[in-house]
Design an enzyme around this catalytic site. Structure first.
Site: not given
Ligand code: GTP
Ligand code: SPV
Ligand code: MN
Length: 589
Positions: A70, A200, A202, A209, A229, A251, A253-254, A256, A278, A371, A496
Site C-alpha cells: 500500500r 496491488y 489494498g 481497505k 481493522h 498491518s 503485526c499478527g 492472520t 483483517d 500475499r 502460545d
Molecule cells: P496484515 O495482513 O498486513 O494486516 O497483517 P497481519 O496483522 O494479519 O499479520 P500476520 O498475522 O500476517 O503476521 C505478520 C508477521 O508477524 C509475520 O511475519 C508473522 O510471522 C509475525 N507474527 C505473527 N504472530 C506473531 C507472534 O505471536 N510472535 C512473533 N514474534 N511474530 C509473529
Molecule cells: C494491510 O496492509 O493491512 C493488509 C494488506 O491487510 S492490504 O490489503 O494491502 O491492505
Molecule cells: Mn490488514
C-alpha cells in the site's frame, strides 16, 4: 440495458465515456468467467499455473516491482473541509482530486476490457452488509475480488433489488502502473473511491481497505457503528463454551496468525475458531450487545513466515484454490516458495525470485509483503458463524502493536473509557505492508492510522460514545507479542498466545487473576497457564511488569500526540491520560 439499476447504468456509461474501453463485461462470478480471466493472465505471462498435484488450482502472480505494498503517501481523503479528514490523513479537495483523476483516466482503458464487478461486503442477508461495485480494467483484481467478497450475480441481484444509489462506487484502472499517476482517492461525501496506476491489494481491491475501512469508518460514524481493522475469532474452552473476540493489530503485526491459532498441546480442550483475519464491522444489537461481522469472504495474508510450525491453519489454507502474489517459484516442481516455509536453503533450489529472475542468493526470494488470496472457507479452523447474518456477540476487544520495549504482554482496561485510551495510544513499529520506512515506532490508534477516514479526535469520541449506549459492552485488553531483549523476542508467540487468550476468557468470567496498576490491570504472576513453557522468572517479570518512569514519559508523548489534532480535541482521553500520569508520579518506583 446493462443492469436493472439505472444509477449503476448511468455510472457505467459515465466511466466508459471517460476511460474508453474496448468492451464492457458485467461480472457474474461463474466458473467459466473465472477460467477466462485466468487464461488472459496466463497468456500475458503475468501469472503462472502451479503444480496441479501439489497445489491444485493455485497460481503465482507477479506484480510490477514498483507496486508491492500500500502507498500511504499517495492515499488521499477528499472531503469538503480539510479539518474533517484530520492530520491523520492526506487531504485533497474534491475538485482538485476529480480533475487529477479525470486527466489520468482519460482513455486509460483503451484496448482493454472494462469489468464491472458488483459485490457485497458481509453475509448476503445480513442487515449490516453493504453493497459496492468496482469498475476495473485488471483481470487480476477481478479474480481476487471474487475470492475476497461475495461478488457477481448474487451481489447484482441485491443491488437491483434495493435499487437507487445503494452501492459504494469504486473506479480502478491500472493506467500504466507508473508511480507518477498513482493515486488512491476517497470521496466519502460521494460514496466514491478512485484508484489509479496501481494493481496491488489494498490499493486496488477496493472492497477491502478503501471501502470496508475508509468509506466504512465514515458511514459508521454517521450511522452509529464501528468499522475496524480487526480479526474475529472464537475461543472454545474445555467446557465447550465459545467466547468471541475481535483484535486490532497494525498491518503485519499478527492478525492472520492469531485468528487461526492452533492450540499448544498443553492446552487440551481449547480450540480457536476463525471468523475473520483483517476487518470487522461492529454493531450494537437491540439488547445492547456488541456484535461483529466479517465483511470479507477471503484471506489476503502475508506469505513469508507461514509454515506448518508457525501457522498450521494458514499453511493448510493455501494448499489449493489460492492465488500467490510475489512469492518465489521452485522450477523443479513448480511449487511456490517463500522465506520461512521450511528449513531449505533457497540457494540449494532451482528458484525464480518474486521478480521472475533466477534467484542469485541476494536478498529475499519472496517479497516480504508477498500475499496469498484464498477463501476463508479453506481454513481448517473456519467457523460457519462467519456466515451468521447477525454476527457474533463479542466478549472482548483486544488492541495491540509491535513494541520491543515498554508495553507488557497483556493488560486489561479499567473500564470502557480507559479501553478506548489504550486503543488510541497504541503504537507500533512499521512493517513491509506499506511502502514507508520499516521498523520505526509510530502511533497507530486502534491499528487504524492508515484507514480511518476522518479526524482521529472525532473517531475517539465516536468510540467513547458507546459507553452510554449499552450495559453489555465487551471488556477491552491490550497485548504485545513482540517484546525483545538482546534483539530476541522474549515471548514465543504464535500458538502460545492462546495462553493469553485463555487469561482473557478467565477475566471475562470474573476470575480474580489481576492486579491494579495506573496503566491498567496486569496478570497476577501465577494466573497465566505457562505449563511446559520453559520461561524464566526474570523474563516473566519483564513481560508482566511495567516501568513507571518510562510510562510517565510515554504519557507525555501521548499528550503531545492527542494535542496534535487541530481544533478538534478529545478532552475525555486527554483527561484520562493526565490522570494516569498523575497516578504514576505517586506510584512507588
Ligand atoms: P496484515 O495482513 O498486513 O494486516 O497483517 P497481519 O496483522 O494479519 O499479520 P500476520 O498475522 O500476517 O503476521 C505478520 C508477521 O508477524 C509475520 O511475519 C508473522 O510471522 C509475525 N507474527 C505473527 N504472530 C506473531 C507472534 O505471536 N510472535 C512473533 N514474534 N511474530 C509473529
Ligand atoms: C494491510 O496492509 O493491512 C493488509 C494488506 O491487510 S492490504 O490489503 O494491502 O491492505
Ligand atoms: Mn490488514
Amino acid at each position: 440495458m446493462l443492469t436493472k439499476n439505472i444509477y449503476l447504468n448511468s455510472w457505467i456509461k459515465e466511466v466508459s465515456d471517460l476511460t474508453n474501453p474496448k468492451d464492457i463485461h458485467i461480472c457474474t462470478g461463474s466458473i467459466e468467467e473465472e477460467e477466462t480471466l485466468k487464461q488472459i493472465l496466463l497468456n500475458s505471462k503475468d501469472m503462472v499455473k502451479l503444480n496441479p498435484e501439489k497445489y491444485p488450482n493455485c497460481y503465482l502472480y507477479r506484480s510490477n516491482p514498483n507496486d508491492v505494498a500500500r502507498t500511504e503517501n499517495l492515499t488521499y481523503i477528499c472531503t469538503s473541509f480539510k479539518e474533517e479528514a484530520g492530520p491523520n490523513n492526506n487531504w485533497m479537495s474534491p475538485e482538485e482530486a476529480h480533475k487529477k483523476a479525470n486527466s489520468i483516466l482519460k482513455n486509460s482503458m483503451s484496448g482493454r476490457t472494462m469489468y464491472v464487478l458488483p459485490y457485497v461486503m458481509g453475509p448476503l442477508s445480513s442487515p449490516y452488509s453493504k453493497c459496492g461495485v468496482e469498475i476495473t480494467d485488471s483481470p487480476y483484481v477481478v479474480l481476487n475480488m471474487l475470492i475476497m467478497t461475495r461478488a457477481g450475480s448474487q451481489a447484482l441481484e441485491k443491488i437491483e433489488e434495493i435499487g437507487g444509489d445503494c452501492f459504494t462506487k469504486g473506479l480502478h484502472s491500472i493506467v500504466d502502473l507508473s508511480i507518477e499517476k498513482r493515486n488512491i482517492l476517497h470521496f466519502p461525501e460521494e460514496n466514491l473511491i478512485i484508484s489509479t496506476s496501481t494493481g496491488y491489494g489494498g490499493n486496488a481491491l477496493l472492497g477491502k481497505k478503501c471501502h470496508s475501512l475508509r468509506i466504512g469508518s465514515w458511514q459508521a460514524r454517521q450511522e452509529g457503528w464501528l468499522a475496524e481493522h480487526m480479526l474475529i475469532l472464537g475461543v472454545q474452552t474445555p467446557d465447550d463454551k465459545i467466547y468471541y473476540m475481535a483484535a486490532a493489530f497494525p498491518s503485519g503485526c499478527g492478525k492472520t496468525n492469531l485468528a487461526m491459532l492452533k492450540a499448544p498441546l498443553e492446552m487440551k480442550g481449547y480450540k480457536v475458531w476463525t471468523l475473520g483475519d483483517d476487518i470487522a464491522w461492529l454493531h450494537l444489537d437491540k439488547d445492547g450487545y456488541l456484535r461483529a461481522i466479517n465483511p470479507e469472504a477471503g484471506l489476503f495474508g502475508i506469505v513469508p513466515g507461514t509454515s506448518e510450525k508457525t501457522n498450521y491453519n494458514a499453511y493448510h489454507s493455501i494448499m489449493k484454490d489460492t492465488i500467490f502474489t510475489n512469492v518465489a517459484l521452485n522450477l523443479d516442481d513448480m511449487t511456490p516458495w517463500w522465506e520461512g516455509k521450511d528449513d531449505k536453503d533457497p540457494r540449494s533450489m532451482n528458484l525464480v525470485d518474486w521478480k521472475g529472475n533466477p534467484y542469485t542468493g541476494e536478498g529475499p526470494a519472496a517479497h516480504p509483503n508477498s500475499r496469498f488470496t484464498t477463501s476463508i472457507k479453506n481454513c481448517p479452523s473456519y467457523s460457519s458463524m462467519a456466515e451468521d447474518p447477525e454476527g457474533v456477540v463479542l466478549s472482548a476487544i483486544i488492541f495491540g502493536g509491535r513494541r520491543e520495549q515498554l508495553t507488557p504482554l497483556v493488560m486489561e482496561a479499567k473500564n470502557w473509557t480507559h479501553g478506548v485510551f489504550l486503543g488510541a495510544c497504541a503504537a507500533s513499529e512499521t512493517t513491509a505492508a506499506a511502502t514507508t520506512k520499516i521498523g520505526v515506532v509510530r502511533r497507530d490508534p486502534m491499528a487504524m492510522k492508515p484507514f480511518c477516514c476522518y479526524n482521529f479526535s472525532l473517531y475517539w469520541n465516536h468510540w467513547l460514545s458507546f459507553k452510554d449506549k449499552s450495559l453489555h459492552l465487551p471488556k477491552i485488553f491490550h497485548v504485545n507479542w513482540f517484546r525483545k531483549e538482546n534483539s530476541k523476542f522474549i515471548w514465543p508467540g504464535f500458538s502460545d498466545n492462546l495462553r493469553v487468550l485463555a487469561w482473557i476468557v478467565d477475566s471475562c468470567n470474573g476470575k480474580d487473576n489481576k492486579i491494579y496498576t495506573p496503566i491498567g490491570f496486569l496478570p497476577k504472576k501465577d494466573s497465566l497457564n505457562l505449563s511446559n513453557m520453559n520461561i524464566s522468572d526474570t523474563t516473566l517479570d519483564t513481560l508482566l511488569s511495567f516501568n513507571p518512569t518510562l510510562w510517565e514519559k510515554e504519557c507525555s508523548d501521548i499528550l503531545d500526540y492527542f494535542s496534535s489534532f487541530g481544533n478538534y480535541k478529545c478532552d475525555t482521553l486527554i483527561k484520562e491520560c493526565l490522570n494516569i500520569k498523575e497516578e504514576l508520579q505517586k506510584w512507588d518506583k
